[in-house]
Structures are given as C-alpha cells and as structure tokens.
Design a protein around this motif. Structure first.
Motif, PDB file in Angstrom:
ATOM      1  N   LEU A  91       0.880  -1.161   0.000  1.00  0.00           N
ATOM      2  CA  LEU A  91       0.000   0.000   0.000  1.00  0.00           C
ATOM      3  C   LEU A  91       0.920   1.213   0.000  1.00  0.00           C
ATOM      4  N   VAL A  92       0.851   1.993  -1.076  1.00  0.00           N
ATOM      5  CA  VAL A  92       1.795   3.081  -1.318  1.00  0.00           C
ATOM      6  C   VAL A  92       1.084   4.416  -1.172  1.00  0.00           C
ATOM      7  N   ARG A  93       1.755   5.359  -0.526  1.00  0.00           N
ATOM      8  CA  ARG A  93       1.224   6.722  -0.391  1.00  0.00           C
ATOM      9  C   ARG A  93       2.128   7.693  -1.142  1.00  0.00           C
ATOM     10  N   VAL A  94       1.496   8.580  -1.920  1.00  0.00           N
ATOM     11  CA  VAL A  94       2.219   9.666  -2.583  1.00  0.00           C
ATOM     12  C   VAL A  94       1.653  10.967  -2.037  1.00  0.00           C
ATOM     13  N   SER A  95       2.488  11.742  -1.358  1.00  0.00           N
ATOM     14  CA  SER A  95       2.033  12.982  -0.735  1.00  0.00           C
ATOM     15  C   SER A  95       1.723  14.026  -1.802  1.00  0.00           C
ATOM     16  N   PRO A  96       0.978  15.071  -1.447  1.00  0.00           N
ATOM     17  CA  PRO A  96       0.703  16.131  -2.423  1.00  0.00           C
ATOM     18  C   PRO A  96       1.962  16.754  -3.008  1.00  0.00           C
ATOM     19  N   SER A  97       3.069  16.694  -2.262  1.00  0.00           N
ATOM     20  CA  SER A  97       4.340  17.238  -2.775  1.00  0.00           C
ATOM     21  C   SER A  97       5.124  16.234  -3.602  1.00  0.00           C
ATOM     22  N   GLY A  98       4.616  15.000  -3.712  1.00  0.00           N
ATOM     23  CA  GLY A  98       5.257  14.003  -4.558  1.00  0.00           C
ATOM     24  C   GLY A  98       6.142  13.011  -3.852  1.00  0.00           C
ATOM     25  N   VAL A  99       6.161  13.002  -2.516  1.00  0.00           N
ATOM     26  CA  VAL A  99       6.993  12.057  -1.773  1.00  0.00           C
ATOM     27  C   VAL A  99       6.272  10.710  -1.701  1.00  0.00           C
ATOM     28  N   THR A 100       6.962   9.651  -2.114  1.00  0.00           N
ATOM     29  CA  THR A 100       6.388   8.301  -2.151  1.00  0.00           C
ATOM     30  C   THR A 100       6.852   7.494  -0.949  1.00  0.00           C
ATOM     31  N   THR A 101       5.898   6.840  -0.275  1.00  0.00           N
ATOM     32  CA  THR A 101       6.200   6.038   0.908  1.00  0.00           C
ATOM     33  C   THR A 101       5.473   4.706   0.829  1.00  0.00           C
ATOM     34  N   ASN A 102       6.171   3.616   1.113  1.00  0.00           N
ATOM     35  CA  ASN A 102       5.531   2.314   1.261  1.00  0.00           C
ATOM     36  C   ASN A 102       4.989   2.236   2.694  1.00  0.00           C
ATOM     37  N   VAL A 103       3.684   2.358   2.839  1.00  0.00           N
ATOM     38  CA  VAL A 103       3.083   2.456   4.167  1.00  0.00           C
ATOM     39  C   VAL A 103       2.908   1.085   4.807  1.00  0.00           C
ATOM     40  N   ALA A 104       2.499   0.099   4.023  1.00  0.00           N
ATOM     41  CA  ALA A 104       2.269  -1.239   4.566  1.00  0.00           C
ATOM     42  C   ALA A 104       2.574  -2.275   3.501  1.00  0.00           C
ATOM     43  N   THR A 105       3.036  -3.436   3.946  1.00  0.00           N
ATOM     44  CA  THR A 105       3.244  -4.557   3.031  1.00  0.00           C
ATOM     45  C   THR A 105       2.182  -5.615   3.296  1.00  0.00           C
ATOM     46  N   LEU A 106       1.820  -6.324   2.215  1.00  0.00           N
ATOM     47  CA  LEU A 106       0.773  -7.334   2.284  1.00  0.00           C
ATOM     48  C   LEU A 106       1.228  -8.576   1.540  1.00  0.00           C
ATOM     49  N   THR A 107       0.489  -9.657   1.694  1.00  0.00           N
ATOM     50  CA  THR A 107       0.854 -10.908   1.050  1.00  0.00           C
ATOM     51  C   THR A 107       0.615 -10.838  -0.447  1.00  0.00           C
ATOM     52  N   SER A 108       1.601 -11.275  -1.207  1.00  0.00           N
ATOM     53  CA  SER A 108       1.509 -11.393  -2.663  1.00  0.00           C
ATOM     54  C   SER A 108       1.703 -12.855  -3.026  1.00  0.00           C
ATOM     55  N   VAL A 109       0.823 -13.361  -3.903  1.00  0.00           N
ATOM     56  CA  VAL A 109       0.920 -14.742  -4.376  1.00  0.00           C
ATOM     57  C   VAL A 109       1.073 -14.733  -5.889  1.00  0.00           C
ATOM     58  N   VAL A 110       2.078 -15.434  -6.399  1.00  0.00           N
ATOM     59  CA  VAL A 110       2.268 -15.582  -7.844  1.00  0.00           C
ATOM     60  C   VAL A 110       1.926 -17.016  -8.216  1.00  0.00           C
ATOM     61  N   GLY A 111       0.901 -17.163  -9.047  1.00  0.00           N
ATOM     62  CA  GLY A 111       0.465 -18.478  -9.490  1.00  0.00           C
ATOM     63  C   GLY A 111       0.127 -18.463 -10.957  1.00  0.00           C
ATOM     64  N   ALA A 112      -0.850 -19.264 -11.349  1.00  0.00           N
ATOM     65  CA  ALA A 112      -1.196 -19.399 -12.757  1.00  0.00           C
ATOM     66  C   ALA A 112      -1.709 -18.107 -13.359  1.00  0.00           C
ATOM     67  N   GLU A 113      -2.308 -17.244 -12.560  1.00  0.00           N
ATOM     68  CA  GLU A 113      -2.822 -15.976 -13.072  1.00  0.00           C
ATOM     69  C   GLU A 113      -1.883 -14.816 -12.803  1.00  0.00           C
ATOM     70  N   GLY A 114      -0.602 -15.093 -12.507  1.00  0.00           N
ATOM     71  CA  GLY A 114       0.338 -14.021 -12.220  1.00  0.00           C
ATOM     72  C   GLY A 114       0.282 -13.621 -10.760  1.00  0.00           C
ATOM     73  N   ALA A 115       0.657 -12.379 -10.463  1.00  0.00           N
ATOM     74  CA  ALA A 115       0.723 -11.906  -9.083  1.00  0.00           C
ATOM     75  C   ALA A 115      -0.608 -11.331  -8.645  1.00  0.00           C
ATOM     76  N   GLU A 116      -1.025 -11.687  -7.436  1.00  0.00           N
ATOM     77  CA  GLU A 116      -2.228 -11.150  -6.835  1.00  0.00           C
ATOM     78  C   GLU A 116      -1.918 -10.741  -5.406  1.00  0.00           C
ATOM     79  N   GLY A 117      -2.212  -9.486  -5.093  1.00  0.00           N
ATOM     80  CA  GLY A 117      -1.932  -8.978  -3.755  1.00  0.00           C
ATOM     81  C   GLY A 117      -2.965  -7.949  -3.373  1.00  0.00           C
ATOM     82  N   ALA A 118      -2.523  -6.722  -3.077  1.00  0.00           N
ATOM     83  CA  ALA A 118      -3.454  -5.654  -2.737  1.00  0.00           C
ATOM     84  C   ALA A 118      -4.274  -5.284  -3.973  1.00  0.00           C
ATOM     85  N   SER A 119      -5.581  -5.104  -3.791  1.00  0.00           N
ATOM     86  CA  SER A 119      -6.474  -4.852  -4.933  1.00  0.00           C
ATOM     87  C   SER A 119      -6.964  -3.417  -4.986  1.00  0.00           C
ATOM     88  N   ARG A 120      -7.808  -3.010  -4.053  1.00  0.00           N
ATOM     89  CA  ARG A 120      -8.385  -1.668  -4.095  1.00  0.00           C
ATOM     90  C   ARG A 120      -8.311  -1.019  -2.722  1.00  0.00           C
TER      91      ARG A 120
END
Length: 389
Positions: A91-120
C-alpha cells in the motif's frame, strides 16, 4: 491463485494467463505519452484513491516470494499449480508534494494468473480500507493470513475487518466452487463497505464496525456467442469495479472470463432489493468503474484482447452518461486497471496493471471529466501520432 479447470479465468492477470497457455513471453508495454507520471516502478498496480488533501494511495500486486504451496491447475491443466508467496504487495502513499512512501506490506501470491496482492483502497469516515488477495478450495495449506479479505489501515499496520474467504467457503453463493478474490471496493451511501468478489461472482456488503458480511447480489454466467472446441458455452461474470450514483443503487462492472470476447463486458445496476438490470453494454474487459464529479460513470477498459493478451496501447476510459450512453474520453493506455478522481475532475489512473513487474505507473490526466469524446478515427491512430487529449 490458480483456478480449477472448470472455472473461468478471473480478471487481472490475463496477460500472464495467456502467456502461460500459449507459451508466449510477456512483453513490456511501450511508454504512454500522455498524462503526468506520479508514481512508477510498480508491480501490477490495481487500485488508486485520492483523499481530499490530494494524497494519492496505490495498491500494488507485488512479486510473490520464497514461500510455496500448491493449488489445482488452471484452465485445461491436470497438474497442480505451484504458487510462490511473500510480503511483497504494497500500500503506497504519494504525498501532495510528490513524496512516495511504502506504508504497509501485504501478502503477494504468484500463481497461474500471475501476481495477486493488494487490490483496491477506499476511505470511509476518515479510515482507509483495502481489499487483498485471492484464495480457492483445495490448496495444500490453510489460507494465508489476511488473504481474500478486507483490511483496515491502522497507522502503518493492517487489521482484518472481514475474512471473505470464510464467507465464500461457507456459502458459495454462485454454486461454482469456493473461490474468493475480493477486488472492487466502494464506500456506500449506507455507511457500509461494498466489495465485488471477482472469484465468487457476487457483490457483498460489509459492516466496517462488526465485519458482518451480507450478500447483495450474485452474477450469473454470461453466454458466449460462438461456443465450440476450446470455447465454453458461457463465461463467469467476474465483477470488478463498483460505483454509486444519486439513486442509491450499486453499479457493477463485469469482465466476463475466457475467451474475453470484445463487447461482452457491461455495467449492471443492482437495486436495493438485489434486482439486476443492464445499464451499459458493449464494453470490453472492464476493470474499474468510478463516479466522476460531473455525476457520470467512468469505466476503465483493459484493452483489446488478442492471441497474446491485451494489445499494448489499446486500453481506454469510457464515459457512461444517463441511459447507458457511452463515449471514449481517453485512449492509448497500456493495461489500465484502476481509476480515481479528485473534485476538479482530474483523473488518476493505474497503468501497466497487467504488465511486467516494475513497469507499472500511476499517471494524472487533468480535468478528464471536461474532455470531449474521442472520435473512432482518432482512436484508431497509432499511439505515436495520436494527439494529446
């Protein structure tokens, strides 16, 4: 996650699925010469959200990890799929001034349909919520924590609000086997969180205070026009985006599964009593649906599907007016997956959502809601010669 052979491929790694089925290699998309880059180097971005102060939030699929488990093989396969997982979704945050921060990490699974992790990601009463992950029956391990679920962001940590895999496993509303891929997410006018389950083919309503899950609608399979060898008689509905207008009904975009027939995607209106009617038809591979500040719906189309997956540069954004009238307002996009608006009508779009890791971006198009429709002739021009919108 892999689907059993009897299930249709769900939405968002269709490029990877096609490559696996055809033996083709994934091709990195060309640079999109439109919009302003706000974030790049993403690994399959799926969702975007803009807060009132201009902060941009992005959900990223990740690249799996070193953990492994098996699940039933994908369409047409009798061999199990080996899935790789790890905490690489973000889950990535971009501040109004353009600073990018990785706020949280979540589980990612790569299988037959490619990578699936955070959605919306969406905000409700000042709190952010995220849909994440995909899980199906008969995997070799128990569900990974916070997979196929709805999460709440608490500072830099996430808390599970609702285990949607448990709901799917216990109810299987579409009666096609337990399979849950919570994808679309919206804050409803009733103060609840509304989730489209792309694996379960249903629309769910979640109470953010208690985690209670209520079934709002089930989407039936859609018939294929020319079934035959290799083409099933019908495709699963695969609900993706969800939005609301002032009538209180939910509007849901459907991305039918394989063979991804052009024009087979549509937007369905779900009334408060659960009844469903077609609102806009003739769309293709719709991945997201949002309400603009002008009061119209806007649908994201992943692209025209060919033998090697979506053709680069064929994704688009379609304005849907009252009565289901459609007009394309932005073209030439490479596998767009997510859309958000601010109150000025500026559009924030995730591109490269079904492309090679590291090539994903989020771009801004100023005042997109004020743009006139693109003519079919202009849309047919090669990207290098197409005028800026």
């Amino acid at each position: 996650m892999a689907y059993p052979p009897t299930r249709q491929v769900a939405p968002l790694c269709v490029v990877a699925v096609t490559a696996l089925l055809s033996g083709c290699n994934l091709v990195s998309p060309p640079v999109v010469h439109q919009g302003t880059v706000l974030a790049q180097g993403l690994n399959g971005p799926q969702g975007v959200y803009v807060t009132a102060d201009g902060t941009l939030w992005i959900t990223d699929s990740g690249v799996g990890g070193s953990g492994t488990f098996t699940s039933p093989g994908g369409p047409g396969s009798t061999e199990p799929t080996i899935n790789r997982y790890g905490e690489t979704a973000r889950l990535v945050r971009v501040s109004p001034s353009g600073v990018t921060t990785n706020v949280a990490t979540l589980t990612s699974v790569v299988g037959a349909e490619g990578a699936e992790g955070a959605s919306r990601v969406v905000e409700l009463s000042g709190t952010l919520y995220v849909t994440t992950g995909h899980w199906g029956a008969d995997s070799s391990i128990a569900r990974l924590p916070k997979t196929a679920s709805l999460l709440r962001l608490d500072g830099t940590t996430t808390t599970e609000v609702a285990n949607l895999w448990a709901y799917e496993q216990g109810n299987d509303p579409d009666k096609q086997g337990a399979d849950s891929h919570p994808y679309g997410l919206a804050a409803g006018p009733d103060g609840k969180l509304w989730v489209t389950d792309a694996g379960g083919n249903d629309l769910l309503r979640v109470d953010p205070a208690t985690g209670a899950v209520t079934l709002a609608a089930v989407f039936d399979n859609l018939p294929n026009a020319n079934p035959g060898p290799g083409i099933p008689p019908s495709s699963q509905a695969v609900p993706t985006g969800i939005a609301f207008l002032n009538d209180g009904a939910a509007y849901v975009s459907l991305l039918p599964g394989f063979p991804f027939t052009p024009g087979s995607s549509k937007v369905v209106r779900v009334a408060s009593d659960g009844s469903k009617t077609d609102y806009a038809t003739g769309l293709s591979m719709t991945t997201d649906l949002k309400t603009g500040p002008d009061g119209n719906l806007y649908a994201v189309q992943l692209g025209q599907f060919g033998e090697q997956g979506p053709t680069p540069g064929t994704g688009s954004v379609v304005r849907i007016k009252a009565g289901g009238v459609k007009e394309t307002v932005l073209g030439g996009l490479d596998t767009p997956t997510g859309l958000a608006f601010n109150q000025n009508g500026d559009a924030f779009i995730a591109v490269g959502g079904a492309a090679a890791p590291g090539t994903g971006q989020v771009r801004r198009w100023d005042q997109l809601t004020r743009k006139t429709a693109i003519t079919p002739a202009a849309l047919a021009q090669p990207q290098s010669t197409r005028a800026e919108p």
